[in-house]
Design an enzyme around this catalytic site. Structure first.
Site, PDB file in Angstrom:
ATOM      1  N   LYS C 118       0.837  -1.204   0.000  1.00  0.00           N
ATOM      2  CA  LYS C 118       0.000   0.000   0.000  1.00  0.00           C
ATOM      3  C   LYS C 118       0.868   1.249   0.000  1.00  0.00           C
ATOM      4  O   LYS C 118       0.596   2.220  -0.706  1.00  0.00           O
ATOM      5  CB  LYS C 118      -0.889   0.029   1.251  1.00  0.00           C
ATOM      6  N   GLU C 202      -5.805  12.347   6.852  1.00  0.00           N
ATOM      7  CA  GLU C 202      -6.199  12.172   5.455  1.00  0.00           C
ATOM      8  C   GLU C 202      -7.486  12.936   5.237  1.00  0.00           C
ATOM      9  O   GLU C 202      -8.290  13.097   6.142  1.00  0.00           O
ATOM     10  CB  GLU C 202      -6.504  10.681   5.177  1.00  0.00           C
ATOM     11  N   HIS C 237     -17.217  -4.732   2.904  1.00  0.00           N
ATOM     12  CA  HIS C 237     -16.077  -4.528   1.995  1.00  0.00           C
ATOM     13  C   HIS C 237     -15.962  -5.607   0.919  1.00  0.00           C
ATOM     14  O   HIS C 237     -14.971  -5.657   0.199  1.00  0.00           O
ATOM     15  CB  HIS C 237     -14.751  -4.428   2.762  1.00  0.00           C
ATOM     16  N   ARG C 294      -4.503  -8.680 -11.471  1.00  0.00           N
ATOM     17  CA  ARG C 294      -5.065  -9.953 -11.912  1.00  0.00           C
ATOM     18  C   ARG C 294      -6.404  -9.690 -12.584  1.00  0.00           C
ATOM     19  O   ARG C 294      -6.894  -8.586 -12.595  1.00  0.00           O
ATOM     20  CB  ARG C 294      -5.295 -10.851 -10.703  1.00  0.00           C
TER      21      ARG C 294
END
Lengths: 508, 167, 508, 167
Positions: C118, C202, C237, C294
């Site tokens: 990340k 953030e 999620h 992918r």
């Protein structure tokens, strides 16, 4: 026009299923008729309502125009969808619907009647300027008149008996020298066969393709062409494989054929979905053949390359909807191929193969569409057309569509009855089919020549032996004697029931 | 276990030995290690040294099996060797007697094309059956004399029903 | 690069089936691995070759990177397709393949590793100029520094613990007044939870959408964007419903997001199929979330609106093929929706529901695609992800696609296990979903509020009573006494077996 | 034929009379003429005054039936009236004894959250099962005392296996 709340589907099999799906997507209630042979059919199982219309024979069930219209009125259906076949091109049925104030989803009875007559529709097309096969149905009483007309048409020509049918009194003539002999032979054969020896002349189209144009007309005067379908692969004049676009139709030819089809439809005052069939010769000239005043079996290939839903369009037009400008000049995207799955045995001269479908697995996954009217466990009745349904594939190119079709055919499993699946697998390996070299006689010629034999080459030739022997061994073991239990060949289930009774005790 | 499997008129000797990793199947000179599992209904997955085959095996009467393969259906007959030898002797006997012609599809008899006592050649039409809106002719597969006609015009028949005896 | 003759599919379930189909269409032999729980699975039944890789648990089977590469070498596979999940985003596995000279169908191990981190991927995106959620992972030791940075970012902001996870030490701050309190709370909660109380800031994105871009990169340096997918409908999620195009992405936004995705992929030296995930806020600003290196579960919706075959594209790229110019600037055509069919019981808090599928009927007909990994009679094992497969529909508009999905869901029958089908039927009646008002919290909020309850209103409330009572009556009749035979309640089959033994005689 | 059908705890008296055009089914005041045909496996097509319903009816043990409907599955129990009355008396007796909590899915016991003798409230977590990569808590449906724990941590269980007795 009020919106439909309920529509009666006056058909059976895959087309009834197709229409029921279309109705459900529009939130319209579906009712379907069934004969005694179809009570357990897929259309009944998918419909909201189902009504018996009579015993198995079509004449006593699906062709009972009056009873069907009465039923529609009784159940308060707003409209009837006729599918194809049965009453779909029956002007009287459409008229009965009109009289009962039930909307017939299709063209007017007048348009059906006009297009239903070969002579009348040919006359109308000539008048409208749509190309027809050159020639004339005027009789040619002398060989000189015949020779002059043949010269005018250009060789090769086809001599045909006025009273003709079944190929009798028919002669293909390739040169002027051959004409006198052929003329005499045709007349005498015609006279002998029909007691009437008049003949007429038509241009002979060599190895033509069958290419048809899908049109849609709304009830506000707008008619559009949705492009062509190539339907040259026919067995005994019955379409077997259809595709869109045609491998030989380019944008310009598509435009010209589309215009001719729209002209034809406008001339007939045509509304709803219809198809104008043409012969396309090797020079790219096309000739009006006939107009089918209904949804065609092969409509899905057009749907897949245009993205349109033709049943939805039919229903919207019948409810007074307008054709939008987005349908104008539509071009095909990618390539679609349809194969018709018939319950016929291609190993045995295509003899019908009705019966119970013991196993059924459809292919699934990308680009595959299954429009079928049967399910695992259902019976294919003896009384109707042997088509089970259609498998349609779409891919970016014709090449890829053929590869996808081969994959889909390899996934299919239909057991209990024989089907035409092996024929299609063979066709996909045929060089002419792969190259798109098609004409309306090709399939019959190849079959007559013993080509396209559904020979399956097993990767492992011993496989059926292995599979059957192991099955047999397992069954033997399952039912065979348990040596300790007395040495006899007592099946295990008998032993179990013996134990059961021991446990219960003799007094139970 | 030793078995005889008949396929297209040819006989094959098949030996089966159960093992840890599957059955060892010998057909003539050829040996296969077969991992076989039932999946659903009559369907079995056979993995033979990595190669996978999905087949459906449907037992019919008398040791006959219909094997559904990708794109084809085959019928074979499985017998134990003793039964086979016994039947083989009997069969020679039987082949001299009259043969029965059966309907290979259900339908309605539209027309009888022969009479009892008539001689027929192989390929001669015997009867016209109507099924699924089409008429189909059933032809003689061997020459002989029509011994008995077992159906009449208009009669409905099922697939497999006897129609004629020809001998 | 030599053309592939055989490819090993290192996966299970529906994605293994998808890849096997793609291989068959390209004429490449397919081999698949299976665990003991999957010997009877659909992938094995459709593959040309199948190899056991270990017992049921993933760690001992589908995650055995070394064993899988060894197997590929042994069976002379030219390449490995990893599917998604398991080893698909495992850089070590891709490296093992490279070392064994077996082509890994996906990006390079380096690209996988970079995009897998990340922090690393965020750094790379900032460098490349791809928008990321504003903020920084620099710690803010004082409340003043935090306030100043918050002012710079603009409220609302999100305070996050450096050591964080699971929402602990996280605070949404809407105004400057709330900052000091939230700052103290976040630090103390973070310290208590992780023994480390550093926090960072953030920008807080309110009710964003999850919109992702499908990209393809070939091995000659060309990368293209194939447009977006809207994947905002998530439960905990996990994506549940996906569609293309997004109801809120127009041509211009599609171009901008596509450019950002291509920039991201180029920065990573990316090849083969990949997905760049973004958060899209209510003002139409988008922020890089992560890149999935992918094929995605939801790739079919892109296939259906672009007409491309992504598995075919993956295989062609891996064989050295070039991306053609026709893929540049591709625009979606029509609308596709995918629903994921999970073996979970939506009536009981989505508890997994493994077991035997007693009945299975897929929907068929126009615009319906079934990508599934199960069949009637198959067992859904307990060991893996509960996704059975996906149902995808296409139609000309979002409205029509929803109607078609409702039709398809009404046709589906899955019995023996519970599935999420009823949830989707409820979702299709939800006003927010119908209107395309989606965000990533929407589904969880609605479920928490007790909405989307899969309540089925039967057209005939008594139907289950009627069906069960008639079944019971039939069974009673079938097994009940035949009065003449002695008056007892002797089941008919016992009677039959008695007759049988009488016929045989007592001496048999 | 008179039957009692239990659905969601409610009892319904259902009378069935076979007839020419189907069965006449009476439920309370409501009367239905039902044309019912089996199609394949457990599937039946019911046409009730024109309306068509495709249902699948799967008998479980003890007169219980799982009815598969479009978009839903329901379970009902069918009893003959005498059996029902007899059982009703017995059931009242039984409800005073301990209840068994069963696993409603197969899985592995990850954690036991209670001990024998412990009192639990309705909704309290009893055990964590892992299945299909997810952990799921099984909760008490009624208050009571945990009489017996029938499983241990790490143990694999099948759907329907008894886990606890709570009384």
């Amino acid at each position: 026009m009020k919106p439909f709340r309920k529509v009666l589907v006056a058909n059976r099999g895959e087309i009834a299923v197709r229409v029921i799906r279309g109705l459900r997507e529009l939130g319209i209630r579906s009712a379907v008729i069934y004969s005694d042979a179809d009570r357990q059919g897929l259309p009944v199982m998918l419909a909201d309502e189902a009504y018996r219309i009579g015993p198995a024979p079509s004449r006593e069930s699906y062709l009972r125009a009056g009873a069907i219209v009465e039923l529609a009125a009784e159940i308060e259906a707003d409209a009837i969808h006729p599918g194809y076949g049965f009453l779909a091109e029956n002007a009287d049925f459409a008229r009965l619907c009109r009289e009962a104030e039930i909307k017939f989803i299709g063209p007017s009875p007048e348009a059906i009647a006009e297009m239903g007559s070969k002579i009348e529709s040919r006359r109308m097309m000539i008048e409208a300027g749509v190309p027809v096969v050159p020639g004339g149905q005027d009789t040619l009483p002398t060989v000189e008149e015949a020779a002059a007309f043949a010269e005018e048409l250009g060789y090769p020509v086809l001599l045909k008996a006025i009273a003709g049918g079944g190929g009798k009194g028919m002669r293909v003539v390739h040169t002027a020298e051959d004409l006198p002999g052929a003329y005499r032979a045709a007349r005498s054969e015609s006279g002998a066969s029909f007691g009437e020896d008049s003949v007429y002349l038509e241009k002979f189209i060599e190895q033509p393709r069958h290419v048809e144009i899908q049109i849609l007309g709304d009830e506000h005067g707008r008619v559009v062409s949705l492009g062509e379908r190539e339907c040259s692969l026919q067995r005994r004049h019955q379409k077997v494989v259809e595709e869109a676009p045609s491998p030989v139709v380019d944008r310009e030819l598509r435009r010209r054929m589309g215009e001719a089809a729209v002209t034809a439809a406008v001339a007939a005052g045509y509304t709803n979905a219809g198809t104008v069939e043409f012969l396309l010769d090797q020079d790219g000239e096309f000739y009006f053949l006939e107009m089918n005043t209904r949804l065609q079996v092969e409509h899905p290939v057009t749907e897949m390359v245009t993205g349109l839903d033709l049943v939805r369009a039919q229903l919207e037009i019948a409810q007074g909807g307008e054709i939008g400008p987005e349908m104008e000049g539509i071009q095909p995207r990618g390539h679609a191929i349809e194969v018709r799955l018939y319950a016929e045995d291609p190993y045995r001269g295509f003899v019908p193969s009705p019966g119970r479908i013991e196993r059924l697995r459809w292919p699934e996954g990308p680009g595959v569409r299954n429009d079928c009217g049967v399910y695992e466990g259902s019976e294919v009745p003896i009384h109707y057309d042997p088509m089970l349904g259609k498998l349609i594939v779409w891919a970016q190119s014709r090449e890829q569509a053929m590869d996808r079709l081969a994959r889909a055919l390899a996934e299919i499993r239909i057991e209990g009855i024989r089907t035409t699946v092996p024929l299609f697998a063979a066709l996909l390996e045929d060089a002419d089919f792969r190259a798109g070299r098609l004409d309306i006689g090709m399939l019959d010629r190849k079959l007559a020549a013993g080509e396209l034999q559904p020979g399956h080459e097993l990767e492992l030739a011993d496989l059926p032996l292995i599979a059957a022997a192991l099955e047999h061994a397992e069954r033997q073991a399952r039912y065979s004697a348990v040596p300790a239990a007395g040495g006899g060949r007592r099946p295990r289930w008998r032993q179990a029931s013996r134990r059961e009774s021991l446990r219960r005790g003799p007094w139970s | 276990m030793e078995l005889i499997v008949l396929r297209d008129g040819e006989e094959h000797r098949v030996a089966i030995e159960p093992g840890d990793k599957g059955s060892v199947v010998r057909i003539g000179e050829r040996t296969y290690l077969v991992d076989r599992v039932p999946t659903s209904g009559t369907v079995r997955s056979l993995v033979i040294e990595g190669r996978q085959f999905e087949v459906s095996v449907r037992p019919n009467s008398g040791g006959r099996y219909q094997v559904g393969l990708p794109g084809a259906i085959e019928e074979v007959e499985v017998l134990d060797p003793l039964t086979y030898l016994a039947e083989k002797g009997g069969a020679r006997e039987a082949s001299r007697g009259p043969r029965t012609v059966t309907a290979y599809m259900p339908g309605r008899v539209v027309a009888l094309l022969v009479e009892e006592g008539q001689e027929v050649e192989s390929g001669d039409g015997l009867v016209v059956l109507e099924a699924m809106k089409m008429e189909n002719e059933i032809r003689a597969e061997t020459a002989g004399v029509v011994r008995k006609i077992l159906v009449s015009e208009g009669q409905a028949v099922e697939g497999g029903d006897p129609l004629f005896e020809i001998g």
